[in-house]
Design a protein around this motif. Structure first.
Motif, short mmCIF file in Angstrom:
data_model
loop_
_atom_site.label_atom_id
_atom_site.label_comp_id
_atom_site.label_asym_id
_atom_site.label_seq_id
_atom_site.Cartn_x
_atom_site.Cartn_y
_atom_site.Cartn_z
N GLY C 185 0.80 -1.23 0.00
CA GLY C 185 0.00 0.00 0.00
C GLY C 185 0.83 1.27 0.00
O GLY C 185 1.98 1.29 -0.42
N HIS C 188 4.47 1.54 1.47
CA HIS C 188 5.30 0.34 1.23
C HIS C 188 6.77 0.72 1.15
O HIS C 188 7.65 0.01 1.66
N SER C 189 7.04 1.90 0.51
CA SER C 189 8.47 2.21 0.32
C SER C 189 9.03 2.96 1.54
O SER C 189 10.22 3.23 1.60
N GLN C 190 8.14 3.31 2.51
CA GLN C 190 8.69 3.99 3.70
C GLN C 190 8.84 3.02 4.87
O GLN C 190 9.15 3.41 5.98
#
Lengths: 212, 528, 321, 122
Positions: C185, C188-190
């Motif tokens: 969601g 996701h990249s954090q």
């Protein structure tokens, strides 16, 4: 022989080629239907492995007598359908129409029995997913079992409905005497479809109703 | 009076039963979705130029990569070769007037259009942010319009099934007299194997998407573990279709490459039986390997072992094909026309794609490489480097047969060069950052990977330029291109016996086949 | 910090890397060999047999069973070797040693949290001793996540309602990235964290300090709150400068009256904040989705009071301007 | 141009054959219902599936005339069932062996199996 529909399509070399092409095409469609329902049977197998106690407790709420009668109704409709195909091959148009009508009748009885079963469950609150509101306790995930039950029998019921529509279409074409020994492919194709719908129910009935 | 000019007017196209016109309509639709998907790809690459997620919000980025994936898979690459070139060429190549069920063919087209409308609806209302794989429980909880997207894919599945049924019956029942299975062009073998997969695998996708829709609508917990289901079970259902689907994508590409190499090297194919058999072998073993997508998803080690072994079993027939194509070039007379350039580019790119698959097939290495950019690069090398390059090569090869016009050879070579350079720049850098641990589907990333992302973004621009250039000169050739001679490449298979472009019912008289598809005049007589 | 073990692979910081690197290099060598072979032969044939004249004769060869057999058997044997090697190493990656230090990992939408069952410490960074096998027992509270440490070559999906296990034995001290590699969601990249590998003694001091960073004793409660706001991923939903997000902004929140979904009003005081952290679903502010995960067991009382002080510090700024 | 009627596959089965098959199907249905009444435990599921398979075979070969059809159609129908079994087999292979290898991890499924086997004992 029929007047309205030319039996031989322009791009086929012979009636034999057209007939065997139609049969092969139908068998491919039936193979696809088998794979389509295999997904549901896979889900059944997986969730029966995950929640064996739910399947045992929940299936008591399914009415075995209604299920058995439905099986017999579908088997007889399969018989009348096979006789209809035989009548078309022999050119007995009256027999064809009678048998088609009988098959249609049995199909409607099947759906009517299904309607009673469903309304009984709705009344008891044994509904799929978030609508599940039954009062007595069923261990594990009853909402999942009834979700599976409604999806499997619902999808099968939909196929019965489609089958009835197609039988009616054949009945109308039979009325103006289109089928005879020279040309009866559509009847045979519809027959194949109907028998597959029956075979799927043959597997659905023991798995859902007679779980032990 | 060819099939293009036989009937005029809008209705003659909308209600045509002619497999060639339906093939053209598919070609136009499929290529426009390819460019739409390409736009989303460029947006994704633009965002990844800088480590911080500063161009779009995370939600926007997630929607871009999801739509890029979904449009490319369901709307472009699955129907691409079979529905456009396949529809056009199968009856021509087997000497038939039309496919077995022309009305079913038109119905498949309209089902495809209906599926596309569902995707447009999804595009406009709430879009989709689950990734093209719809993994649960995220896809059963997210607020974006998952139901309309899954129904779109469900409907597109049926278009694929019906096309598959049509092709199998056509190839079985409507071959010209004398055209035995051993004399079929290899494109027909490849499309036959693809059709078998389409018919047997797509229904399982249909039931998976149906269960997902039912789960979201009625809260039945098939795949959502909060209400009893199992997310890994969804992955089994999904990949049981989606791995055979990648063979639906690549097998037609193999077929096209076999045709291009033989005609442009004026040589019989090396190991006809091996290639034909490997097409069918790939189709069958392709059904047994889906578990290699789930080595780290909590699948049991025992099952992972079985899937890993079967994955290596399917690699052998693919290797046989590549070696046979290279061997076909031996003592040939190779003309560097655009189709041949694309075929050679295919061998280069697909070899990289196939070999990197071995890294991902070995479970231990897959633990490190799974869901990183290594996987992204692998499947782009195989899908774009394989299928799309073969598709463009096929379009150039049969362009005279489709439209009766010749494309400009000079521009074509430039286009091929640009695509080749852009492609390698874009995706080879992704191999490097992937094996260094850069996860996929990341909106912002750790600065160490910045240089590789920038290289990849530059590459994607060059690749986009090459593709646009190809489209421009092909469209240009439609109106101002030279008139095509009857048989520009000297092909020997049946479609070159028909007129260029063919008449409405393909052949004036029923062709009879007496020899194999690749018996070119230049081949010396067999001394043995 | 991401050093590089070789051009292709990240730094080699754990004993588990041996199970991946050797096979990776072997396959890499093999594939480069085959690739060069294919490309060289293709270019050679393309150049040698290019069409010099229109009537150039071509060979009638259409197959050679011996050659076809060779190039089927050799790849087949090599692939079986790779398969066997790959599975053997996978098993050693999969089954942790008996005496491993057990740490529980919880993956929740967009943050990792690590609980040390023996010492009762809860942190957002994984602190581990050097040279000792560590076994992570992982579970997700909402959707699929995947725990990936490139430096240790370990990855395992974190599935809700199921424990999944991964193990490693750090060999070099330092900080290594933790990524989430299963799409989950917006954030996701954090969903980043660090594995902090300390030498045996430092690790023991860290444990004795109850999991506080070295030299953090003197830090003010507001600073600790500010650090937690970042580390516990509150920032992914709650902004501090008034911009709207998934959750209500913290600016000017403390001391204001909040209208709840249930209609009644409530004063935002210490108890309300504590209750919203421990049991967010209880009273949801109007107009916001009830998606906040619970932090019960992930934040101890000291940390909650630090967060409340931090909210107070933001609250007063707004009143001023 | 051979017309459809002389087509090899088209011979017509006698009426008696249909009725015999129908009778067999009814009898087998009776058996499936009885199987659940006798409560044979897990064997019951296997017996029910075998009986259903026999019924499906009867319908397919006689009512659907698979018996006197081209070998390709038969191979197609059997092939689709083989692919279905492949799908079941490999997926259940995963579901079944999950608990075994990572016993000490206490996975959800392992607990399920443990709870289920204890219940069987009482």
């Amino acid at each position: 022989m029929s007047r309205r529909y030319p039996p031989l399509a322009h791009h086929f070399l012979s009636l034999g080629q057209q007939y065997s092409a139609a049969k092969l095409g139908m068998w491919l469609f039936l193979a696809q239907e088998v794979l389509f329902f295999s997904g549901l049977f896979m889900a059944y197998a997986a969730f029966r492995y995950f929640y064996p106690e739910t399947f045992l407790a929940a299936h008591e709420h399914l009415n075995v007598t209604l299920g058995a009668t439905n099986t017999i109704v579908l088997l007889t409709s399969s018989l009348t359908m096979a006789l209809a195909v035989r009548a078309a091959q022999l050119g007995q148009n009256k027999q064809l129409l009678i048998n088609l009508a009988l098959t249609f009748l049995f199909a409607t009885t099947f759906l009517v029995i299904k309607y009673f079963e469903y309304s009984h469950k709705i009344h008891l609150g044994l509904l799929p997913g978030k609508f599940y509101s039954a009062h007595e306790h069923i261990p594990g995930q009853p909402a999942l079992f009834f979700g599976l039950y409604f999806v499997m029998t619902g999808l099968h019921g939909l196929h019965v409905l489609v089958g009835m529509g197609v039988i009616a279409w054949i009945f109308i074409r039979g009325l103006n005497r289109e089928f005879g020994p020279e040309y009866n492919t559509p009847v045979e194709i519809v027959g194949l479809y109907w028998h597959l719908v029956d075979v799927i129910w043959i597997f659905l009935f023991p798995l859902l109703y007679l779980v032990k | 009076m060819n099939y293009l000019t036989a009937k005029k007017g809008f209705k003659s196209w909308l209600f045509t039963l002619d497999h060639k016109r339906i093939g053209l309509m598919y070609l136009v639709a499929v290529l426009s979705f390819f460019f739409l998907g390409g736009v989303f790809a460029l947006l994704v690459r633009a965002e990844l130029w800088t480590p911080a997620g500063d161009m779009f919000t995370a939600d926007m980025y997630n929607k871009f990569f999801t739509l890029h994936g979904a449009i490319m898979v369901f709307l472009f690459i699955i129907p691409s070769v079979p529905a456009s070139l396949g529809n056009f060429l199968i009856p021509l190549m087997i000497g038939a007037k039309d496919v077995a069920f022309p009305r079913l063919n038109l119905l498949s087209w309209y089902i495809y259009v209906l599926g596309a409308l569902f995707f447009f609806y999804t595009l406009l209302f709430g879009s989709l942010d689950t990734g093209w794989t719809f993994y649960t429980p995220y896809s059963s909880q997210t607020g974006t319009s998952v139901i309309s997207a899954t129904l779109g894919a469900f409907i597109l599945g049926f278009s694929s099934i019906l096309t598959g049924v049509n092709f199998i019956v056509t190839i079985h029942k409507m071959r010209a007299p004398g055209l035995t299975w051993g004399r079929l062009p290899l494109l027909i073998w490849a499309l036959y194997a693809t059709a078998v997969i389409q018919v047997l695998a797509t229904p399982v996708l249909a039931i998976t998407l149906l269960l997902l829709v039912v789960e979201r609508a009625f809260g039945i917990g098939f795949f959502d573990s909060t209400i009893g289901g199992d997310p890994v079970l969804f992955q089994h259902f999904f990949w049981f279709y989606s791995h055979p689907a990648v063979y639906i994508m690549i097998l037609p590409g193999f077929g096209i490459i076999s045709e291009l190499i033989t005609v442009h090297a004026r040589k019989r194919i090396f190991g006809y039986n091996a290639i034909a058999a490997s097409s069918v072998a790939i189709a069958v073993i392709g059904f047994l390997v889906w578990g290699h997508h789930m080595f780290v998803s909590g699948q049991s080690s025992f099952a992972s072992m079985v899937f890993s072994f079967l994955t290596f079993a399917v690699a052998v027939p693919t290797a046989i094909k590549v070696f046979s194509w290279v061997a076909t070039l031996y003592r040939g007379s190779i003309a560097f026309t655009a189709p041949m350039l694309y075929a050679l580019a295919f061998i280069f790119l697909f070899s990289i794609g196939g070999l990197t698959g071995i890294f991902l097939g070995a479970i231990a290495v897959d633990v490190h490489l799974h869901d990183t950019y290594f996987v992204v690069a692998h499947f782009h090398y195989v899908m774009m480097g394989g299928t799309v390059i073969a598709f463009i090569g096929g379009i150039h090869h049969w362009w005279p047969k489709l439209f009766g016009r010749m494309y400009n050879e000079g521009w074509a070579r430039l286009g091929c060069f640009l695509i080749f350079i852009g492609f390698n720049l874009t995706f080879f850098s992704q191999f490097v950052m992937g094996s260094r641990g850069m996860p996929r589907r990341y909106h912002s990333y750790v600065p160490e990977y910045a240089i590789w992302h920038q290289l990849s973004t530059i590459g994607s621009l060059v690749l986009g330029l090459g593709l646009v250039l190809t489209l421009v000169y092909l469209l240009h050739s439609l109106f101002w291109g030279k008139r095509a001679p009857h048989n520009p490449w000297g092909g020997e298979s049946l479609e070159w016996q028909a007129a260029t472009p063919p008449i409405e019912f393909n052949f004036t008289k029923q062709p009879v086949v007496t020899s194999g598809p690749y018996d070119f005049p230049e081949i010396e007589q067999d001394r043995s | 910090m991401l050093g590089l073990g070789s051009f292709w692979l990240p730094v080699d910081a754990s004993s588990t890397t041996q199970y991946v690197d050797h096979l990776f290099n072997f396959i890499f060598l093999l594939c480069t060999l085959f690739f060069i072979l294919i490309v060289f032969v293709t270019v050679l044939f393309a150049f040698k047999y290019r069409r010099k004249s229109a009537s150039q004769r071509t060979s009638p060869i259409s197959g050679n069973h011996k050659l076809e057999l060779i190039w089927s058997v050799i790849p087949g044997v090599l692939l079986v070797i790779i398969f066997a090697w790959g599975f053997r190493d996978y098993m050693s990656l999969r089954v942790p040693p008996r005496d491993a230090l057990e740490i529980r990992v919880t993956g929740v939408k967009w943050a990792w949290s690590f609980t040390y069952p023996v010492d009762g410490i809860v942190t957002t960074d994984l602190v581990v001793p050097e040279g000792r096998p560590v076994k992570l027992i992982m579970v997700s509270q909402d959707v699929l996540h995947s725990f990936f440490v490139p430096a240790f070559r370990i990855k395992q999906d974190v599935v809700p309602h199921r424990y999944s296990v991964v193990w490693f034995e750090a060999t070099k001290t330092g900080n290594y990235n933790i990524f989430c590699t299963e799409y989950c969601g917006t954030g996701h990249s954090q969903m980043l964290s660090q594995v902090k590998v300390l030498s045996g003694s430092d690790y023991q001091d860290w444990i004795d300090r109850g999991g506080e960073e070295a030299g953090s004793a003197g830090r003010s409660s507001v600073d600790v709150g500010k650090h937690l706001y970042k580390k516990q991923a509150c920032y992914t939903c709650h902004s501090i400068d008034g911009t709207s997000g998934v959750g209500p902004t913290f600016q000017g929140l403390y001391g204001s009256k909040e209208k709840l979904e249930s209609g009644d009003e409530i004063l935002v005081d210490d108890n309300f904040i504590r209750k919203s952290i421990i049991d967010p679903g209880a009273d949801v502010t109007e107009g916001f989705p009830p998606v906040m995960p619970t932090y019960k067991g992930r934040l101890n009382d000291k940390q909650i009071t630090a967060l409340i002080d931090y909210l107070k510090s933001i609250g007063t700024d707004k009143v001023k301007n | 141009m051979e017309s459809q009627s002389e087509h090899a596959e088209q011979h017509i089965a006698p009426l008696r054959m249909y009725l015999i098959i129908f009778g067999a199907l009814l009898f087998l249905t009776y058996i499936t219902v009885q199987v659940s009444v006798w409560n044979l435990g897990t064997v019951g599921l296997a017996v029910a599936l075998v009986v259903a398979a026999i019924k499906a075979f009867l319908v397919a070969s006689y009512f659907m005339h698979l018996k006197d059809d081209t070998w390709f159609n038969i191979m197609l129908f059997v092939g689709s069932i083989v692919f279905m079994i492949l799908f079941f087999g490999l997926t259940l292979l995963d579901l079944g062996t999950r608990g075994r290898l990572n016993i000490e991890e206490g996975t959800f499924y392992y607990q399920q199996e443990k709870a289920w086997s204890e219940k069987q004992k009482e």
